[in-house]
Design an enzyme around this catalytic site. Structure first.
Site, PDB file in Angstrom:
ATOM      1  N   CYS A  95       0.792  -0.899  -0.272  1.00  0.00           N
ATOM      2  CA  CYS A  95      -0.329  -0.126   0.250  1.00  0.00           C
ATOM      3  C   CYS A  95       0.939   1.176   0.194  1.00  0.00           C
ATOM      4  CB  CYS A  95      -1.026   0.461   1.160  1.00  0.00           C
ATOM      5  SG  CYS A  95      -2.551   1.079   0.935  1.00  0.00           S
ATOM      6  N   HIS A 221      -3.437  -5.474   0.788  1.00  0.00           N
ATOM      7  CA  HIS A 221      -2.892  -6.071   2.579  1.00  0.00           C
ATOM      8  C   HIS A 221      -2.959  -7.131   2.249  1.00  0.00           C
ATOM      9  CE1 HIS A 221      -2.517  -1.880   3.776  1.00  0.00           C
ATOM     10  NE2 HIS A 221      -3.318  -1.132   3.542  1.00  0.00           N
ATOM     11  N   GLU A 223      -1.829  -8.732   4.573  1.00  0.00           N
ATOM     12  CA  GLU A 223      -1.896  -8.652   6.239  1.00  0.00           C
ATOM     13  C   GLU A 223      -2.709  -8.864   6.645  1.00  0.00           C
ATOM     14  OE1 GLU A 223      -1.007  -5.735   4.819  1.00  0.00           O
ATOM     15  OE2 GLU A 223      -1.078  -4.354   6.070  1.00  0.00           O
TER      16      GLU A 223
END
Lengths: 267, 973
Positions: A95, A221, A223
């Site tokens: 990002c 993302h 994660e």
């Protein structure tokens, strides 16, 4: 000895904790370090095998997302950083990290010419921040993406639209540096259609790599979609597992990225 | 000399077109204008380093932008920049970049944005566009035609630097030995300047001024201006909550102590060892137990007045400000979730109201306010890296002049830090007073008053503030991720209303006094008067108490994180509040007088129930069309455009977000897992039904509280680990009738909180949400916001695997309604659709509801419920439709046995409280029914193999149609 991860923090980066957690969950050791501490002692980079610039809002996206932070690195840390990338290391920008890597010219770095800025990651075409789950079609030889064909993970950005001129785009495509594209739930290309392609990125591009594949710049993302409980359809998945009497898998698509990083250094 | 750098977005290649241009072209198209818009980002500075390539490279992207290109091929140029003193965040970053690149002087950089427009537009059209893109309170705009632009050699460079002329300002004495009429004038208009102008309202009543007069008579001297300003701040409604503290009718200890605080005390006592509260009402936020290792904290603020004038600035300042309440809890809690809430007028309507009798100063239109406040929380929350999954938007046209903007932050803090309880802090005598964060300017001085004179063109600074989330993020990270655990400070609090006067004043209550040197406070620009520095509300500041041996280490560490920290004084035990300026003592008051010297003002109330006869009208003929109309009601329809703009999964902690099911229905509750190592989740929800106040504020307050509890419980929160926050936004609180409504509301929530055993842990009030202005004929207009009591809930779910979303999961599942339905359409969405108020407003049957929630908590632990939705606005009809949309599944429903012979329309849309609709998979039906055998639990149908919602075979609507009506009204925002 296992590989060590350095996750950068400071000046509005904000995903450092969950990003480090992802690496640690996959068995890697690592630290979060403030960028000023790394600038003060650049030799720190020698202690690490993996560098992660996580998501966030460095400098509030002022002067263009990732621009100011990239400039800070260019002015104060460029030489040690290029040396890091030249070693057998892995680098990921997620990002805001992706925007920073693009502004630094660590991607696409054709012919390993690190530092040339040829790709912009700019304002979403609808000029609205978008936080939503997307589907990605992955096609890459990058060590970060070994064995990954698709991912269901979220985006959360106001400036995620990859733009480049036609020449850069064909090189990127021909070199296999387009690591992931936005697609529809059934795997068909998004073809720029909102919300499948959430930002209007050229050629539905969601992630790119340098020519070696070791530097990955990804807007979505991983994660935030590494565990099943984080998924947008967690309620349905856990209900189905309960009905069928099966175990709900702990891991979701995003964790593959971090597992691959760990696997790369185990070989 | 001013240097100007222009960064032009390329537009030769259509695929490169700037998203921001596309957005503006879209706005113009909406006005029937076809135009091509290009954007030029402008940086202006007296620092010649802006011309250097290290700078231009860092503010421009060579792939999409050109630096200092020739500007041509347009019909109009519109430039929007900031007025002097207004926070310019991009400008700050640019200034930092100049320093980073080694610029040899420290001249600031300022930003503006130039729009080059090509299209058939008249000057008036461009003026309209300028009005929609800028706010004259904080921004300047300049319009030039192509010919003017060329003739004048471009737009010209403007340096919006603040220049104050009172370079040698000191503290002035104020004479209080004056007649009462003059004292009253002083309280209303403020201290007189040398030139006879007044400094702006002090908000001190005659009663208060008399007390101050008496105090200084005793001290044997005249007060200084800074002393009067300090007392005005400290004794303000905003800080002391005088209406809640004052004796009211027979309630001698005041509403707050007698009802809100007492409810919590009694509940804590009753629960004994099961008490979940750790820190209530004493700190910047309230804290309850999360697990063995952590507390969770919560605080909800309002930012109403600022948001009416500058919606973006008001909202961003609000959210970033309430983040500081979290940072200022105990030794410093980490912000882990944000909440938002808006009460607004219909954004599709236009209102012709003005602030002045000459009708030259129109109020902002509801759509401008809505877009502004949504964007403000977006910028503040997203840039701070805090997920914002939880919120609401409620519409009522009486919010037109005073929108309500609620912002909240949930924090996480270890129960023990360095061997001490994490929630405990104390400023000790001898500790240094350290100010951390942004510098001090004239921002927000007399913030509540917004005098138009002060904001005229040429005004050197502004009362309107804009938050700077990145400055705050830097010290926020430093505090909660590093400094806190080093144990370098004894106490920390935020600088909010009243600035230093309030933060230092409050912390000094613990030590017993303070002595501060205002010369040491870092300023944004020179020339401020001492009283201005002391009460300035410049944002992004914290105040710390630091043992002297730690100050150097602490300040050096913050510097490494790019944060400025400065010693400005010392906490003492002298019993005095002392301030020095240029070597002279300009304030020296008794701490006791400062904090407790304000006289009591007894209040008297009256109460008349509102409402009208229950209306009689024929049964609707077309139920399907009626349900579709109901789904389009603003209080029922989707507000997806808000939720998607708020980052709701940063920190990787989102479990149940704002959108649920394939159909993306917005739920009333959210679940977040703030600690990776713990299975526990934080459940948040809220409830409010402002329109019920038209009939009975007690019902309004109790229904909202019940909704807040019920939605959290429905999502899986443990009913026994649930706490509440009250936000009371009232109107005309100087009228006995309004005070009577207030008393009834507060009494109502006291009783219900007691009955449920759910304690209040924090609260805030805002008592004068009235718009006083003029219509277009210059006739005075007063529009009061409906008395609004928002209850927010925060609870814990023991394992996120036990969470329950509102989306049905499988065909064949059985649908039940829990909780009885009564003829209670008074104040409902249904009656409002028909133009009625009615009389039968919902209340809460506390005993039945309590039993239901206890059973439900048990059922949630056993995972027998597949989906659940609390019934709220729009009753069973809206709730069933939302379920069908969320699951994208048909439902066959029969309500014949639900409420005797209640007519179907009332059955569908009555808003009776205490109800939850659930679905249960067939193998769990037996266990489910057993768990609910002591409460109202009625089987009403099943999830069907159809694509329709079918109710009683009278109402049959395709899911696709429901979906469309639910999402249509606000989809273009």
């Amino acid at each position: 000895m296992s590989a060590r991860v350095l996750v950068i923090a400071g000046y509005g980066l904000n995903c450092e904790e969950e990003t480090l957690h992802a690496f640690k969950y996959c068995g890697l050791q690592g630290d979060i370090r403030h960028i000023n501490d790394v600038i003060e002692a650049p030799q720190l980079l020698n202690e690490y095998n993996i560098l992660a610039i996580p998501g966030g809002f460095s400098y509030g996206d002022d002067t263009g997302s990732g621009n100011a932070f990239a400039q800070k690195i260019k002015l104060a840390l460029w030489q040690p950083l290029t040396e890091f990338v030249a070693r057998d290391t892995l680098t990921i920008g997620i990002c805001n990290g992706c925007q920073i890597l693009s502004n630094l010219g660590l991607v696409p770095a054709f012919d390993r010419q690190y530092g040339q800025r040829v790709i912009a990651v700019t304002h979403n075409i609808n000029a609205r921040y978008q936080c939503r789950w997307v589907d990605l079609k992955v096609d890459s030889a990058s060590p970060w993406l070994v064995g990954v064909e698709s991912m269901h993970i979220p985006v959360a950005h106001g400036e995620g639209r990859f733009i480049m001129d036609a020449g850069v785009h064909s090189l990127l495509r021909d070199n296999g540096q387009i690591a992931a594209r936005y697609c529809k739930g059934n795997g068909n290309p998004a073809n720029g259609e909102f919300p499948y392609n959430p930002n209007g990125a050229m050629d539905d591009i969601a992630a790119i790599t340098d020519q070696t594949g070791k530097v990955l710049a990804i807007m979505p993302h991983p994660e935030r979609g590494m565990f099943t409980w984080q998924r947008d359809d967690f309620d349905v998945l856990k209900d189905t597992a309960q009905r069928e009497g099966t175990d709900l898998p702990e891991n979701a698509d995003g964790i593959r990225v971090f597992q691959n990083a760990a696997a790369y250094f185990q070989e | 000399m001013a240097f100007r750098i222009e960064i032009l977005a390329q537009n030769e290649d259509i695929s490169f077109k700037d998203g921001r241009s596309i957005e503006i072209e879209h706005i113009l198209r909406g006005q029937g204008i076809s135009a091509d818009v290009r954007i030029v980002d402008v940086y202006t500075s007296e620092n010649d380093a802006v011309k250097a390539s290290f700078f231009t490279d860092s503010v421009a992207n060579p792939v999409t932008q050109n630096i200092n290109a020739r500007l041509d091929d347009f019909d109009w140029a519109l430039e929007i920049g900031f007025l002097p003193g207004v926070t310019d965040n991009v400008g700050h970053t640019a200034s930092e970049l100049l320093a980073l690149g080694g610029a040899t002087n420290d001249n600031e950089c300022y930003t503006s944005r130039l729009y080059l427009i090509k299209g058939d537009m008249k000057r008036a059209d461009v003026e309209n566009l300028a009005a929609s893109l800028s706010n004259t309170l904080i921004q300047r705009n300049v319009i030039k035609s192509y010919d003017e632009f060329k003739a004048q050699g471009g737009m010209g460079a403007v340096i919006p630097k603040v220049q104050l002329d009172n370079q040698n300002a000191g503290a002035d004495e104020v004479d209080l030995d004056i007649p009462d009429a003059m004292l009253e004038k002083l309280g209303k208009e403020g201290i007189a300047n040398a030139d006879g102008t007044r400094r702006g309202p002090l908000g001190l009543s005659l009663l208060y001024l008399k007390a101050i007069q008496a105090y200084f008579k005793k001290e044997g001297r005249k007060p200084t201006d800074i002393e009067i300003e300090t007392l005005a701040q400290t004794w303000s409604e905003h800080c002391k909550h005088t209406i809640f503290a004052s004796p009211i009718d027979e309630v001698k200890d005041g509403l707050y102590k007698h009802y809100i605080k007492r409810a919590t005390m009694e509940i804590r006592e009753e629960r004994g060892d099961d008490d979940i509260c750790v820190s209530v009402f004493s700190d910047n936020a309230g804290g309850i137990i999360f697990d063995d290792n952590y507390l969770i904290t919560d605080k909800v603020e309002t930012h109403n007045s600022p948001s009416a004038l500058d919606p973006f600035g008001g909202a961003i300042t609000g959210i970033v400000g309430v983040n500081r309440d979290c940072l200022g809890f105990g030794q410093g809690a980490k912000p882990v979730i944000n909440r938002y809430g808006y009460c607004l007028a219909d954004p599709r309507k236009a209102f012709r109201y003005f602030r002045d009798a000459k009708a030259t100063m129109p109020i902002l239109q509801p759509d401008t306010i809505m877009k502004g406040v949504v964007a403000g929380v977006e910028a503040g929350g997203n840039q701070s890296g805090i997920p914002t999954p939880q919120g609401f938007t409620v519409f009522d046209d009486r919010y037109v002049g005073k929108p309500l903007v609620f912002v909240g932050t949930i924090g996480l803090i270890p129960r023990e830090i360095n061997g001490k309880p994490g929630h405990v802090k104390k400023a000790n005598p001898g500790d240094k007073i350290v100010m951390l964060g942004g510098r001090v300017g004239r921002d927000g001085i007399h913030g509540a008053t917004f005098s138009s004179v002060a904001l005229d063109e040429g005004s050197p600074a502004t009362a309107v503030q804009i938050g700077d989330p990145i400055t705050q993020k830097k010290f926020s990270d430093a505090i909660v991720k590093e400094v806190r655990d080093m144990g370098l400070y004894s106490a920390i609090t935020d600088n909010g209303a009243g600035g230093l006067s309030s933060s230092v004043g409050e912390m000094a209550e613990q030590s017993g006094g303070f002595c501060l040197d205002l010369d040491l406070v870092p300023l944004k620009y020179p020339g401020m008067s001492p009283w201005e520095i002391w009460i300035s509300e410049s944002q992004e500041r914290m105040t710390l108490a630091v043992p002297p041996e730690n100050t150097d280490k602490l300040i050096a560490f913050f510097a490494k994180r790019g944060c400025e920290a400065t010693v400005i004084g010392e906490y003492t035990d002298s019993g005095r509040a002392q301030i020095n300026w240029h070597g002279e003592t300009i304030m020296d008051m008794d701490m006791d007088f400062l904090h407790d010297g304000l006289p009591e003002t007894p209040l008297v109330t009256s109460f008349t129930r509102g409402g009208e006869q229950e209306p009689e009208f024929p049964e609707p003929a077309d139920y399907s069309a009626l349900l579709c109309n109901m789904l389009e009601r603003l209080n029922i329809c989707s507000k997806e455009f808000i939720g998607t703009q708020y980052d709701h999964n940063v920190q990787g902690s989102a479990v149940l977000g704002p959108f649920q099911g394939k159909g993306r229905v917005m739920g009333d509750a959210s679940i977040t897992r703030p600690v990776f190592d713990s299975l526990k989740g934080v459940v948040l929800s809220q409830g409010l039904f402002p329109r019920y106040s038209d009939i009975d504020t007690g019902s309004m307050a109790r229904s909202g509280l019940d909704m807040a509890v019920r939605s959290a419980v429905a999502a899986g929160a443990d009913f026994f680990q649930l706490a509440l926050l009250d936000n009371i936004c009232w109107c005309s609180s100087d009228e006995p009738e309004r005070l009577g409504q207030l008393k009834r509301a507060v009494e109502g929530i006291y009783n219900l909180a007691r009955d449920y055993g759910t304690p209040f842990i924090s609260g805030k009030d805002s008592m004068f949400n009235d718009f006083k202005g003029y219509d277009e004929n210059g006739e005075p207009v007063k529009i009061s916001a409906p008395p609004t009591l928002l209850t927010s809930s925060i609870g814990v779910i023991p394992d996120v695997m036990e969470s329950i979303s509102l989306a049905p999961k499988a065909v064949g599942d059985v649908v039940y309604v829990l909780g009885a339905t009564h003829d209670e359409c008074g104040g409902s969405e249904y009656y409002d659709l028909l133009g009625y108020t009615g009389n039968n407003v919902p209340d809460v049957d506390a005993e039945k509801a309590r039993l239901l929630y206890k059973c439900y908590t048990k059922a949630a632990r056993k995972r027998v419920i597949a989906s659940a939705i609390p019934v709220g606005y729009g009753g069973l009809g809206a709730a069933l439709a939302k379920m069908a949309i969320a699951g994208q599944m048909g439902m066959d429903i029969n309500l014949a046995d639900v409420a005797g012979d209640l007519r179907l329309d009332k059955l569908l849309f009555s808003e009776t409280t205490g109800r939850i609709i659930v679905t249960v998979s067939p193998p769990r039906v037996k266990a489910f029914e057993k768990l609910f055998n002591r409460v109202y639990c009625k089987r009403i149908g099943h999830i069907a193999y159809t694509e329709k919602l079918n109710i009683n075979n009278v109402l049959k609507v395709d899911i696709a149609a429901l979906d469309e009506h639910y999402k249509k009204p606000l989809k273009d925002y």
